[in-house]
Design a protein around this motif. Structure first.
Motif, PDB file in Angstrom:
ATOM      1  N   HIS A 274       0.811  -1.217   0.000  1.00 48.54           N
ATOM      2  CA  HIS A 274       0.000   0.000   0.000  1.00 48.54           C
ATOM      3  C   HIS A 274       0.848   1.273   0.000  1.00 48.54           C
ATOM      4  CE1 HIS A 274      -3.886  -2.053   1.692  1.00 48.54           C
ATOM      5  NE2 HIS A 274      -3.837  -2.080   0.366  1.00 48.54           N
ATOM      6  N   GLU A 296      -5.365  -0.369   4.896  1.00 45.84           N
ATOM      7  CA  GLU A 296      -6.298  -1.279   5.570  1.00 45.84           C
ATOM      8  C   GLU A 296      -5.836  -1.372   7.017  1.00 45.84           C
ATOM      9  OE1 GLU A 296      -8.187  -5.790   5.201  1.00 45.84           O
ATOM     10  OE2 GLU A 296      -6.497  -5.220   3.918  1.00 45.84           O
ATOM     11  N   PRO A 297      -6.688  -1.072   7.970  1.00 44.21           N
ATOM     12  CA  PRO A 297      -8.120  -0.779   7.862  1.00 44.21           C
ATOM     13  C   PRO A 297      -8.393   0.667   7.441  1.00 44.21           C
ATOM     14  CG  PRO A 297      -7.445  -0.672  10.139  1.00 44.21           C
ATOM     15  CD  PRO A 297      -6.245  -1.128   9.369  1.00 44.21           C
ATOM     16  N   ARG A 298      -9.605   0.873   6.915  1.00 46.05           N
ATOM     17  CA  ARG A 298     -10.016   2.202   6.489  1.00 46.05           C
ATOM     18  C   ARG A 298     -10.396   3.078   7.670  1.00 46.05           C
ATOM     19  NH1 ARG A 298     -15.006   4.035   5.803  1.00 46.05           N
ATOM     20  NH2 ARG A 298     -15.887   1.940   5.807  1.00 46.05           N
ATOM     21  N   ASN A 446     -18.181  -1.573  -1.448  1.00 42.25           N
ATOM     22  CA  ASN A 446     -17.259  -2.197  -2.384  1.00 42.25           C
ATOM     23  C   ASN A 446     -17.626  -1.818  -3.824  1.00 42.25           C
ATOM     24  OD1 ASN A 446     -15.200  -4.136  -3.228  1.00 42.25           O
ATOM     25  ND2 ASN A 446     -16.907  -5.404  -3.911  1.00 42.25           N
ATOM     26  N   ASN A 465     -13.439  -4.467  -0.788  1.00 38.31           N
ATOM     27  CA  ASN A 465     -13.626  -5.188   0.458  1.00 38.31           C
ATOM     28  C   ASN A 465     -12.276  -5.444   1.114  1.00 38.31           C
ATOM     29  OD1 ASN A 465     -16.442  -5.408   0.462  1.00 38.31           O
ATOM     30  ND2 ASN A 465     -16.402  -7.235  -0.834  1.00 38.31           N
ATOM     31  N   GLY A 466     -12.268  -5.521   2.432  1.00 37.60           N
ATOM     32  CA  GLY A 466     -11.030  -5.757   3.152  1.00 37.60           C
ATOM     33  C   GLY A 466     -10.465  -7.142   2.882  1.00 37.60           C
ATOM     34  N   GLN A 470     -11.943  -7.991   7.093  1.00 35.34           N
ATOM     35  CA  GLN A 470     -12.990  -8.281   6.109  1.00 35.34           C
ATOM     36  C   GLN A 470     -14.342  -7.677   6.459  1.00 35.34           C
ATOM     37  OE1 GLN A 470     -13.025 -12.523   5.428  1.00 35.34           O
ATOM     38  NE2 GLN A 470     -10.909 -12.544   4.709  1.00 35.34           N
ATOM     39  N   GLN A 472     -14.913  -4.579   6.764  1.00 32.42           N
ATOM     40  CA  GLN A 472     -15.043  -3.237   6.219  1.00 32.42           C
ATOM     41  C   GLN A 472     -14.249  -3.118   4.917  1.00 32.42           C
ATOM     42  OE1 GLN A 472     -11.979  -0.251   7.919  1.00 32.42           O
ATOM     43  NE2 GLN A 472     -12.749  -1.319   9.756  1.00 32.42           N
ATOM     44  N   THR A 473     -14.499  -2.036   4.195  1.00 31.74           N
ATOM     45  CA  THR A 473     -13.788  -1.793   2.944  1.00 31.74           C
ATOM     46  C   THR A 473     -12.436  -1.123   3.224  1.00 31.74           C
ATOM     47  OG1 THR A 473     -14.905   0.336   2.725  1.00 31.74           O
ATOM     48  CG2 THR A 473     -15.894  -1.558   1.596  1.00 31.74           C
ATOM     49  N   HIS A 474     -11.593  -1.082   2.172  1.00 29.74           N
ATOM     50  CA  HIS A 474     -10.348  -0.334   2.278  1.00 29.74           C
ATOM     51  C   HIS A 474     -10.068   0.364   0.958  1.00 29.74           C
ATOM     52  CE1 HIS A 474      -8.529  -3.744   0.155  1.00 29.74           C
ATOM     53  NE2 HIS A 474      -7.355  -3.124   0.115  1.00 29.74           N
TER      54      HIS A 474
END
Length: 492
Positions: A274, A296-298, A446, A465-466, A470, A472-474
């Motif tokens: 990232h 991640e995490p968002r 997502n 999606n994470g 998982q 939450q989204t990122h």
């Protein structure tokens, strides 16, 4: 055929020509058997020559040729005396021209082992509106950065410095270009190559850590440095708080490509999961793209103490929230009709479009191909100049979130260039269904996607999606300059 070019012939005719040449046959394009009539293979005929072109930087340029001849014709385009990789069709397109593309072009057409070279066409590339030159750049920042590089190398010692720095004396230009493209959003275990330089896990003494942090602060603005610290903290959160294998700040790397100079060309890379700050320098100017970043995490998390906070501080983080908020504000500020016009109908994005598509190639060709497809699309979004003054200000604020990661001179220069191109700059968004919804993009959904697409500026944010978190989204995000990525030093 132009002097110095070797067009390799294959097949029975080529073998016979080689034998005749070796026996004093003069390499002619004739063949004969004892008692038979001599047959001459005619070279291809070019009916339509490539035409010279004059374009504005950032625009596309296409050279084409029409030829006839025996057998199946093949093509190889040249810039000057250098063959262009992958340019083997009757036409050759540069999707987004830059100053370095200017020059002479021609094509060698081959049929049945015999070749003809076309006339030469000249490409002239005029500066785009708002484009600046190296003369306008302040070398003070580069001088400070060079000093920080030197101090970091002194703290590392000769062995680690040799592993971190790649100079032109030991590496060809082509190999240095490959190193520059060894970046990705993926963790190291998912890569087929190793990022250049040394890992932060090798930066262990207090003097080395302090020198690294000083280097990063010299290369980036306070907001850019905060982004880097946040991404490193997030990776330690995944690796140690959540016990995910293959993650951690210590896996990120730092590299210097070329010799630091206030007048020459060189590059500084900070890379990891990232994380990709790819800064090129030339003539006292900073060219800070491509820049990929994600997290991640968002949502907010508390930093893990595993690394002793060597590269980031203790406390709570919510990384890249300002960049996301700036882009979301653009689309939330649109009227219903504007939001519909900006929507990319039937287009969906599982990730950013111009992520590390050139990874480990040393070439810009993969990026150019994708940019050409976008330019040819019937739907690119909504022109910025069609927006109100207040709405345009939101676009400017979103771009500032990216150029503001670098020194003040660079940020001001780039922002002025991009604003000057608003008449040809689009804002666009998409969702996972490809069907318009008045709700607009959503960071918690997502498939949400947003971008700014100008003659030079390119900014994307994709919501996924994470992978580890998982629930939450990122984010994946990228900022590119179509004309000045890598200071335009890669082959197109």
């Amino acid at each position: 055929m132009k002097r110095g070019r070797q067009i390799h012939k294959t097949g029975p005719l080529a073998i016979l020509l080689a034998v005749l040449g070796g026996c004093g046959g003069g390499g002619s394009s004739t063949s004969s058997d004892s008692g038979s009539t001599t047959t001459t293979v005619a070279a291809p005929t070019i009916g339509s020559q490539p035409a010279s072109l004059t374009v504005t930087a950032g625009a596309s340029a296409t050279f084409s040729v029409v030829a006839t001849g025996s057998g199946t014709l093949s093509y190889q385009w040249f810039k000057g005396s250098t063959a262009i990789s992958g340019a083997t069709a009757a036409s050759y397109t540069i999707a987004s021209t830059a100053a370095g593309d200017a020059g002479s072009y021609d094509v060698v057409v081959t049929g049945s082992g015999v070749s003809t070279t076309s006339a030469t066409a000249t490409l002239t590339v005029n500066a785009a509106s708002g484009t600046t030159t190296t003369a306008s750049c302040d070398t003070t920042h580069i001088t400070t950065l060079m000093s920080a590089v030197s101090a970091f190398e002194s703290a590392l010692g000769s062995s680690l410095t040799a592993s971190m720095a790649y100079d032109a004396a030991s590496n060809s230009s082509a190999q240095l270009n490959v190193y520059k493209t060894r970046w990705s959003n993926l963790p190291p275990g998912a890569l087929a190559f190793t990022r250049p330089g040394i890992a932060l896990s090798q930066v262990t003494t207090s003097a080395q850590v302090a020198a690294f942090n000083t280097l990063a602060q010299a290369a980036l603005s306070s907001s850019g440095y905060a982004d880097m610290q946040g991404v490193l903290a997030a990776d330690d959160y995944l690796g140690y708080t959540l016990n995910a294998n293959g993650y951690g700040a210590g896996l990120a790397r730092v590299a210097v490509i070329g010799t630091p100079s206030s007048t020459g060309s060189w590059a500084l890379m900070f890379g990891g999961h990232h994380l990709a700050f790819n800064l090129s320098f030339n003539g006292g100017c900073t060219y800070p793209t491509p820049h990929h970043i994600g997290v991640e995490p968002r949502t907010a998390f508390t930093a893990n103490s595993q690394t002793g906070y060597n590269f980031y501080g203790a406390g709570s983080y919510q990384v890249l929230s300002s960049k996301a908020a700036g882009m979301l504000a653009v689309f939330n500020g649109l009227s219903s009709s504007e939001k519909s016009s900006a929507f990319l109908t039937s287009q969906t994005f599982g990730d950013i479009l111009l992520g590390p598509v050139e990874a480990n190639t040393g070439s810009y060709a993969n990026v150019s191909t994708k940019l050409a497809a976008v330019a040819a699309s019937s739907k690119r979004g909504l022109l910025v100049t069609s927006l109100s003054t207040a709405e345009q200000a939101l676009v400017t604020a979103a771009i500032q979130q990216w150029v503001g990661d670098y020194d003040n001179d660079t940020a001001a220069r780039l922002l002025a260039d991009y604003q000057a191109d608003y008449a040809s700059t689009y804002v666009a968004w998409a969702n996972s269904s490809g069907s318009y919804s008045s709700d607009g993009p959503d960071a918690s959904t997502n498939g949400s996607y947003m971008r700014i697409d100008g003659p030079r500026v390119w900014i994307e944010i994709a919501v996924q999606n994470g992978v580890i978190v998982q629930s939450q989204t990122h984010y994946h995000m990228v900022y590119r300059d179509k004309t000045l990525d890598y200071f335009n030093e890669l082959a197109n």
